[in-house]
Design a protein around this motif. Structure first.
Motif, PDB file in Angstrom:
ATOM      1  N   LYS A 187       0.823  -1.223   0.000  1.00  0.00           N
ATOM      2  CA  LYS A 187       0.000   0.000   0.000  1.00  0.00           C
ATOM      3  C   LYS A 187       0.851   1.265   0.000  1.00  0.00           C
ATOM      4  O   LYS A 187       0.566   2.234   0.720  1.00  0.00           O
ATOM      5  CB  LYS A 187      -0.979   0.002   1.180  1.00  0.00           C
ATOM      6  CG  LYS A 187      -1.906  -1.211   1.199  1.00  0.00           C
ATOM      7  CD  LYS A 187      -2.988  -1.087   2.235  1.00  0.00           C
ATOM      8  CE  LYS A 187      -3.816  -2.367   2.342  1.00  0.00           C
ATOM      9  NZ  LYS A 187      -4.334  -2.830   1.049  1.00  0.00           N
ATOM     10  N   VAL A 188       1.894   1.249  -0.833  1.00  0.00           N
ATOM     11  CA  VAL A 188       2.751   2.424  -1.010  1.00  0.00           C
ATOM     12  C   VAL A 188       2.470   3.010  -2.385  1.00  0.00           C
ATOM     13  O   VAL A 188       2.609   2.328  -3.412  1.00  0.00           O
ATOM     14  CB  VAL A 188       4.245   2.072  -0.873  1.00  0.00           C
ATOM     15  CG1 VAL A 188       5.109   3.311  -1.114  1.00  0.00           C
ATOM     16  CG2 VAL A 188       4.538   1.491   0.510  1.00  0.00           C
ATOM     17  N   HIS A 189       2.076   4.264  -2.415  1.00  0.00           N
ATOM     18  CA  HIS A 189       1.682   4.947  -3.647  1.00  0.00           C
ATOM     19  C   HIS A 189       2.876   5.120  -4.587  1.00  0.00           C
ATOM     20  O   HIS A 189       3.983   5.412  -4.146  1.00  0.00           O
ATOM     21  CB  HIS A 189       1.090   6.323  -3.299  1.00  0.00           C
ATOM     22  CG  HIS A 189       0.853   7.197  -4.478  1.00  0.00           C
ATOM     23  ND1 HIS A 189      -0.125   6.931  -5.410  1.00  0.00           N
ATOM     24  CD2 HIS A 189       1.472   8.347  -4.889  1.00  0.00           C
ATOM     25  CE1 HIS A 189      -0.110   7.878  -6.337  1.00  0.00           C
ATOM     26  NE2 HIS A 189       0.849   8.731  -6.047  1.00  0.00           N
ATOM     27  N   CYS A 190       2.648   4.933  -5.880  1.00  0.00           N
ATOM     28  CA  CYS A 190       3.689   5.162  -6.881  1.00  0.00           C
ATOM     29  C   CYS A 190       3.507   6.551  -7.500  1.00  0.00           C
ATOM     30  O   CYS A 190       2.464   6.848  -8.081  1.00  0.00           O
ATOM     31  CB  CYS A 190       3.643   4.097  -7.981  1.00  0.00           C
ATOM     32  SG  CYS A 190       5.000   4.247  -9.173  1.00  0.00           S
ATOM     33  N   PHE A 191       4.544   7.382  -7.384  1.00  0.00           N
ATOM     34  CA  PHE A 191       4.487   8.722  -7.962  1.00  0.00           C
ATOM     35  C   PHE A 191       4.653   8.689  -9.476  1.00  0.00           C
ATOM     36  O   PHE A 191       4.207   9.598 -10.169  1.00  0.00           O
ATOM     37  CB  PHE A 191       5.570   9.613  -7.363  1.00  0.00           C
ATOM     38  CG  PHE A 191       5.302  10.029  -5.946  1.00  0.00           C
ATOM     39  CD1 PHE A 191       4.151  10.726  -5.603  1.00  0.00           C
ATOM     40  CD2 PHE A 191       6.207   9.728  -4.942  1.00  0.00           C
ATOM     41  CE1 PHE A 191       3.904  11.123  -4.301  1.00  0.00           C
ATOM     42  CE2 PHE A 191       5.974  10.129  -3.632  1.00  0.00           C
ATOM     43  CZ  PHE A 191       4.816  10.820  -3.319  1.00  0.00           C
TER      44      PHE A 191
END
Length: 288
Positions: A187-191
């Motif tokens: 659940k780590v957002h990709c920029f």
């Protein structure tokens, strides 16, 4: 019936709150899942491009086995970080960036022969026991793969997001896709995606050729519904300046490559500004 205790309510499988690194507003992983795609060079130049946007930026070289940031950022050999209270590292300054790396603590000729738990512990120490001073963002230059370093970072620390670096070739895209999947599961957002070595222009005749394939990063971005932050050419100047410890963003700021890095940094800066703000994200000024 007696009300269960808080510990009972939480249960053995309760998720522990993630750690916010003191002195850092935004923690950003720069990953690839594969070696040899130019991730460390991209990290250094992107950090310098963010600094050119007016941000206070640091770099953590998390490749414990093969640290390269001291060389890329021109730190003299045998440089050792100062310490505070015999407990905290003071980051080394390089081109206006705050930098910490295993390269400062180990002999360049001696391999680091550590098992996974020691590697994970070293990462935690570098994040928690370095006196990062009032940083808007700290870029973490990740090693290849999806192992202990990646799991420790994503499970224990509060990340604002991650950036993924790839080349257009299929074999790179396969590993990069796995890295994106791992961050998604955590659940780590990709920029966004950076496509490195997208084309090569012959210095003799000017002919441009996509020697590693065409539009691979663009296709991956579309497949994953992630923004393509930018594409960078395979450049002799980028390699030469990195080897010389003068990354191209500072050595040749008007070059095509530097302009691309600046454009990507501007996009990333806009994304950071759009993130929700709260008191816990405030910078911490370190007073020594």
């Amino acid at each position: 019936m007696q009300e269960p205790s808080n510990q009972s309510k939480q249960g053995a499988g309760a998720v522990k709150p993630k750690i916010r690194v003191p002195g850092v507003r935004h923690l950003i992983a720069v990953a690839s899942g594969k070696g040899g795609v130019g991730k460390s060079t991209t990290t250094a130049n992107l950090a310098l491009a963010l600094k050119a946007q007016g941000l206070r930026v640091g770099v953590l070289d998390a490749d414990i086995y093969g640290p390269s940031q001291p060389l890329i950022l021109g730190v003299p050999e045998n440089t050792k970080p100062d310490t505070h209270e015999n407990k905290y590292f003071i980051p080394v300054e390089a081109h206006g960036l705050q930098l910490m790396s295993m390269g400062f603590l180990s002999d360049p000729a001696t391999p680091v022969v550590w098992r996974g738990p020691m590697i994970a512990s070293a990462l935690s120490q570098f994040l928690n026991q370095t006196r990062w001073n009032d940083l808007d963002c700290l870029l973490v230059d990740m090693p290849p793969g999806t192992g202990d370093i990646q799991l420790t970072l994503t499970q224990k620390f509060q990340l604002s997001g991650h950036i993924v670096v790839t080349t257009p070739q299929d074999i790179a895209l396969l590993d990069v896709s796995k890295a994106i999947e791992m961050f998604d599961k955590m659940k780590v957002h990709c920029f966004g995606i950076v496509e490195n070595m997208s084309t090569h222009t012959c210095s003799a005749c000017g002919h441009e050729e996509a020697i590693f394939g065409e539009l691979g990063g663009q296709a991956l971005a579309k497949e994953r519904d992630i923004e393509l932050l930018g594409a960078l050419p395979l450049s002799l100047s980028v390699r030469q300046q990195s080897d010389a410890g003068e990354p191209i963003v500072v050595a040749q700021p008007e070059s095509l490559e530097s302009v691309r890095y600046i454009e990507m940094a501007a996009k990333l800066n806009d994304k950071l500004k759009a993130l929700p703000q709260d008191a816990e994200h405030n910078n911490v000024i370190v007073k020594l």
